[in-house]
Design a protein around this motif. Structure first.
Motif, PDB file in Angstrom:
ATOM      1  N   GLU A 174      63.046  30.166  55.730  1.00  0.00           N
ATOM      2  CA  GLU A 174      62.098  29.144  55.312  1.00  0.00           C
ATOM      3  C   GLU A 174      60.659  29.600  55.533  1.00  0.00           C
ATOM      4  O   GLU A 174      59.781  29.390  54.677  1.00  0.00           O
ATOM      5  CB  GLU A 174      62.364  27.845  56.070  1.00  0.00           C
ATOM      6  N   GLU A 175      60.396  30.227  56.680  1.00  0.00           N
ATOM      7  CA  GLU A 175      59.047  30.708  56.949  1.00  0.00           C
ATOM      8  C   GLU A 175      58.629  31.772  55.938  1.00  0.00           C
ATOM      9  O   GLU A 175      57.502  31.743  55.420  1.00  0.00           O
ATOM     10  CB  GLU A 175      58.973  31.279  58.366  1.00  0.00           C
ATOM     11  N   ARG A 176      59.520  32.702  55.639  1.00  0.00           N
ATOM     12  CA  ARG A 176      59.188  33.744  54.673  1.00  0.00           C
ATOM     13  C   ARG A 176      58.976  33.153  53.281  1.00  0.00           C
ATOM     14  O   ARG A 176      58.091  33.584  52.532  1.00  0.00           O
ATOM     15  CB  ARG A 176      60.307  34.790  54.631  1.00  0.00           C
ATOM     16  N   THR A 177      59.802  32.155  52.929  1.00  0.00           N
ATOM     17  CA  THR A 177      59.641  31.517  51.626  1.00  0.00           C
ATOM     18  C   THR A 177      58.298  30.806  51.530  1.00  0.00           C
ATOM     19  O   THR A 177      57.587  30.910  50.516  1.00  0.00           O
ATOM     20  CB  THR A 177      60.787  30.524  51.388  1.00  0.00           C
ATOM     21  N   GLU A 178      57.937  30.067  52.595  1.00  0.00           N
ATOM     22  CA  GLU A 178      56.643  29.391  52.595  1.00  0.00           C
ATOM     23  C   GLU A 178      55.496  30.396  52.523  1.00  0.00           C
ATOM     24  O   GLU A 178      54.495  30.162  51.833  1.00  0.00           O
ATOM     25  CB  GLU A 178      56.518  28.525  53.848  1.00  0.00           C
ATOM     26  N   ARG A 183      51.222  32.776  49.360  1.00  0.00           N
ATOM     27  CA  ARG A 183      50.590  33.991  48.843  1.00  0.00           C
ATOM     28  C   ARG A 183      50.514  33.955  47.325  1.00  0.00           C
ATOM     29  O   ARG A 183      49.509  34.366  46.716  1.00  0.00           O
ATOM     30  CB  ARG A 183      51.395  35.212  49.295  1.00  0.00           C
ATOM     31  N   SER A 184      51.576  33.432  46.684  1.00  0.00           N
ATOM     32  CA  SER A 184      51.567  33.341  45.221  1.00  0.00           C
ATOM     33  C   SER A 184      50.462  32.404  44.743  1.00  0.00           C
ATOM     34  O   SER A 184      49.726  32.716  43.798  1.00  0.00           O
ATOM     35  CB  SER A 184      52.933  32.860  44.728  1.00  0.00           C
ATOM     36  N   GLU A 185      50.332  31.228  45.414  1.00  0.00           N
ATOM     37  CA  GLU A 185      49.268  30.302  45.035  1.00  0.00           C
ATOM     38  C   GLU A 185      47.894  30.909  45.281  1.00  0.00           C
ATOM     39  O   GLU A 185      46.961  30.714  44.477  1.00  0.00           O
ATOM     40  CB  GLU A 185      49.423  29.005  45.827  1.00  0.00           C
ATOM     41  N   ALA A 186      47.742  31.657  46.357  1.00  0.00           N
ATOM     42  CA  ALA A 186      46.449  32.304  46.633  1.00  0.00           C
ATOM     43  C   ALA A 186      46.118  33.337  45.566  1.00  0.00           C
ATOM     44  O   ALA A 186      44.963  33.445  45.117  1.00  0.00           O
ATOM     45  CB  ALA A 186      46.489  32.960  48.010  1.00  0.00           C
ATOM     46  N   MET A 187      47.133  34.108  45.140  1.00  0.00           N
ATOM     47  CA  MET A 187      46.882  35.105  44.100  1.00  0.00           C
ATOM     48  C   MET A 187      46.469  34.439  42.792  1.00  0.00           C
ATOM     49  O   MET A 187      45.559  34.914  42.091  1.00  0.00           O
ATOM     50  CB  MET A 187      48.153  35.947  43.889  1.00  0.00           C
ATOM     51  N   ASP A 188      47.131  33.307  42.466  1.00  0.00           N
ATOM     52  CA  ASP A 188      46.758  32.593  41.239  1.00  0.00           C
ATOM     53  C   ASP A 188      45.333  32.069  41.309  1.00  0.00           C
ATOM     54  O   ASP A 188      44.560  32.163  40.344  1.00  0.00           O
ATOM     55  CB  ASP A 188      47.735  31.440  41.000  1.00  0.00           C
ATOM     56  N   GLU A 189      44.965  31.514  42.479  1.00  0.00           N
ATOM     57  CA  GLU A 189      43.614  30.976  42.635  1.00  0.00           C
ATOM     58  C   GLU A 189      42.564  32.081  42.525  1.00  0.00           C
ATOM     59  O   GLU A 189      41.529  31.922  41.858  1.00  0.00           O
ATOM     60  CB  GLU A 189      43.516  30.269  43.982  1.00  0.00           C
ATOM     61  N   LEU A 190      42.841  33.215  43.167  1.00  0.00           N
ATOM     62  CA  LEU A 190      41.885  34.323  43.107  1.00  0.00           C
ATOM     63  C   LEU A 190      41.798  34.912  41.706  1.00  0.00           C
ATOM     64  O   LEU A 190      40.725  35.320  41.248  1.00  0.00           O
ATOM     65  CB  LEU A 190      42.292  35.403  44.118  1.00  0.00           C
ATOM     66  N   GLN A 191      42.938  34.940  41.024  1.00  0.00           N
ATOM     67  CA  GLN A 191      42.931  35.469  39.663  1.00  0.00           C
ATOM     68  C   GLN A 191      42.125  34.559  38.735  1.00  0.00           C
ATOM     69  O   GLN A 191      41.359  35.028  37.890  1.00  0.00           O
ATOM     70  CB  GLN A 191      44.368  35.605  39.161  1.00  0.00           C
ATOM     71  N   ASP A 192      42.311  33.232  38.892  1.00  0.00           N
ATOM     72  CA  ASP A 192      41.570  32.288  38.044  1.00  0.00           C
ATOM     73  C   ASP A 192      40.080  32.332  38.315  1.00  0.00           C
ATOM     74  O   ASP A 192      39.259  32.153  37.408  1.00  0.00           O
ATOM     75  CB  ASP A 192      42.091  30.864  38.269  1.00  0.00           C
ATOM     76  N   SER A 193      39.719  32.553  39.576  1.00  0.00           N
ATOM     77  CA  SER A 193      38.298  32.576  39.919  1.00  0.00           C
ATOM     78  C   SER A 193      37.626  33.887  39.570  1.00  0.00           C
ATOM     79  O   SER A 193      36.418  34.012  39.697  1.00  0.00           O
ATOM     80  CB  SER A 193      38.128  32.288  41.403  1.00  0.00           C
ATOM     81  N   GLY A 194      38.435  34.875  39.154  1.00  0.00           N
ATOM     82  CA  GLY A 194      37.859  36.150  38.756  1.00  0.00           C
ATOM     83  C   GLY A 194      37.542  37.068  39.902  1.00  0.00           C
ATOM     84  O   GLY A 194      36.850  38.077  39.712  1.00  0.00           O
ATOM     85  N   VAL A 195      38.016  36.723  41.095  1.00  0.00           N
ATOM     86  CA  VAL A 195      37.751  37.600  42.239  1.00  0.00           C
ATOM     87  C   VAL A 195      38.446  38.939  42.062  1.00  0.00           C
ATOM     88  O   VAL A 195      37.891  39.999  42.357  1.00  0.00           O
ATOM     89  CB  VAL A 195      38.210  36.916  43.533  1.00  0.00           C
ATOM     90  N   PHE A 196      39.686  38.879  41.554  1.00  0.00           N
ATOM     91  CA  PHE A 196      40.420  40.107  41.294  1.00  0.00           C
ATOM     92  C   PHE A 196      40.220  40.507  39.843  1.00  0.00           C
ATOM     93  O   PHE A 196      40.418  39.693  38.932  1.00  0.00           O
ATOM     94  CB  PHE A 196      41.922  39.912  41.562  1.00  0.00           C
ATOM     95  N   GLU A 197      39.830  41.731  39.598  1.00  0.00           N
ATOM     96  CA  GLU A 197      39.668  42.234  38.248  1.00  0.00           C
ATOM     97  C   GLU A 197      41.007  42.693  37.714  1.00  0.00           C
ATOM     98  O   GLU A 197      41.879  43.132  38.455  1.00  0.00           O
ATOM     99  CB  GLU A 197      38.667  43.398  38.234  1.00  0.00           C
ATOM    100  N   ASP A 198      41.130  42.520  36.402  1.00  0.00           N
ATOM    101  CA  ASP A 198      42.380  42.934  35.758  1.00  0.00           C
ATOM    102  C   ASP A 198      42.529  44.443  35.866  1.00  0.00           C
ATOM    103  O   ASP A 198      41.650  45.203  35.435  1.00  0.00           O
ATOM    104  CB  ASP A 198      42.372  42.504  34.280  1.00  0.00           C
TER     105      ASP A 198
END
Length: 278
Positions: A174-178, A183-198
């Motif tokens: 459960e801890e690893r799943t959470e 981490r997946s939600e953080a990656m999506d947020e950073l990708q949408d904000s343009g912090v990470f370049e394609d």
């Protein structure tokens, strides 16, 4: 208590605890039963050896008795031959043999008493072994039933070691799943904000901003061209405002008409439901 005494006590207590955990009552009972059977076998062997020794003495006694009879006959014959000296010698040997027979009879009687005592103890030990065997099987059955019941209870309550390991594994999963979900939600947020370049694009943030400005300028230019073609330039701003007000009024009228139509449809539906229910 000195250091060595305390250390010795701790070591003995640890060893005793380990032995208690490793001890299987069923195996202990079986081992005790086998030990008692070995003792019974030793008693039987002792009785057999004692009986053998007694039989040897009895055989020796019979030979002496035969010699006594022989010496007695010799004495009789010597007397018939008027040989008192030979008769005396024969009687002396007879007396010696009779003394030996008396000693053997005492030894044989003692061995017989010992044998009878051993046989009695053997019977008692055999009875105890039979009683122990019955109790052993009963105790083993009770232990196995209690062990099975304990395993079932531990499985149902989750109090056993195996269930504890399973619970810990579930918690870790459960801890690893959470963590992975966060981490997946953080990656999506950073990708949408343009912090990470394609990684597949060769454009940096400045290129993207310039492209957005250029796109916005092209849209504005196209809008001006459209307005010019339709005669909606800046000189006709008064007419444009009037037309806009007229258009707003028409839209409001249309919205009110649609709302009225919806009210009528709702009333018709209610009437239809009342007719069906009646």
């Amino acid at each position: 208590m000195g250091v060595l005494s305390r250390l010795s006590y701790v070591v003995r207590s640890k060893i005793n605890a380990a032995l208690n955990r490793a001890e299987d009552p069923s195996e202990t009972l079986d081992y005790s039963y086998e030990q008692m059977r070995d003792e019974l076998q030793e008693v039987k062997q002792g009785i057999a050896d004692l009986t053998t020794q007694k039989k040897r003495l009895e055989m020796q006694k019979r030979r002496l008795e035969e010699n006594v009879e022989k010496h007695n006959e010799q004495a009789r014959e010597a007397v018939n031959q008027d040989r008192e000296d030979l008769a005396r010698r024969a009687l002396e040997k007879k007396k010696q043999k009779m003394n030996q027979i008396e000693d053997l009879e005492g030894q044989i009687a003692s061995l017989q008493d010992t044998q009878d005592n051993l046989v009695e103890k053997k019977d008692q030990l055999q009875n105890r072994i039979e009683e122990f065997r019955t109790k052993k099987e009963s105790m083993k059955a009770r232990y196995e039933a209690a062990e099975a019941q304990t395993r079932v209870s531990e499985a149902m309550t989750g109090a056993g070691d195996e269930m504890e390991d399973v619970g810990r594994a579930i918690e870790r999963a459960e801890e690893r799943t959470e963590d992975m979900e966060a981490r997946s939600e953080a990656m999506d947020e950073l990708q949408d904000s343009g912090v990470f370049e394609d990684a597949l694009s060769d454009k940096d943030s400045l290129d993207r901003e310039l492209e957005e400005v250029r796109t916005s300028g092209e849209v504005d230019a196209e809008l001006e061209t459209l307005k010019t073609e339709m005669g909606k330039g800046s000189s006709d701003s008064g007419e444009s405002e009037a037309d806009s007000a007229e258009l707003d009024a028409e839209l409001e009228t249309e919205v009110e008409s649609e709302s009225a139509d919806e009210d009528i449809e709702a009333e018709l539906e209610e009437l239809k439901d009342d007719d069906e229910s009646s």
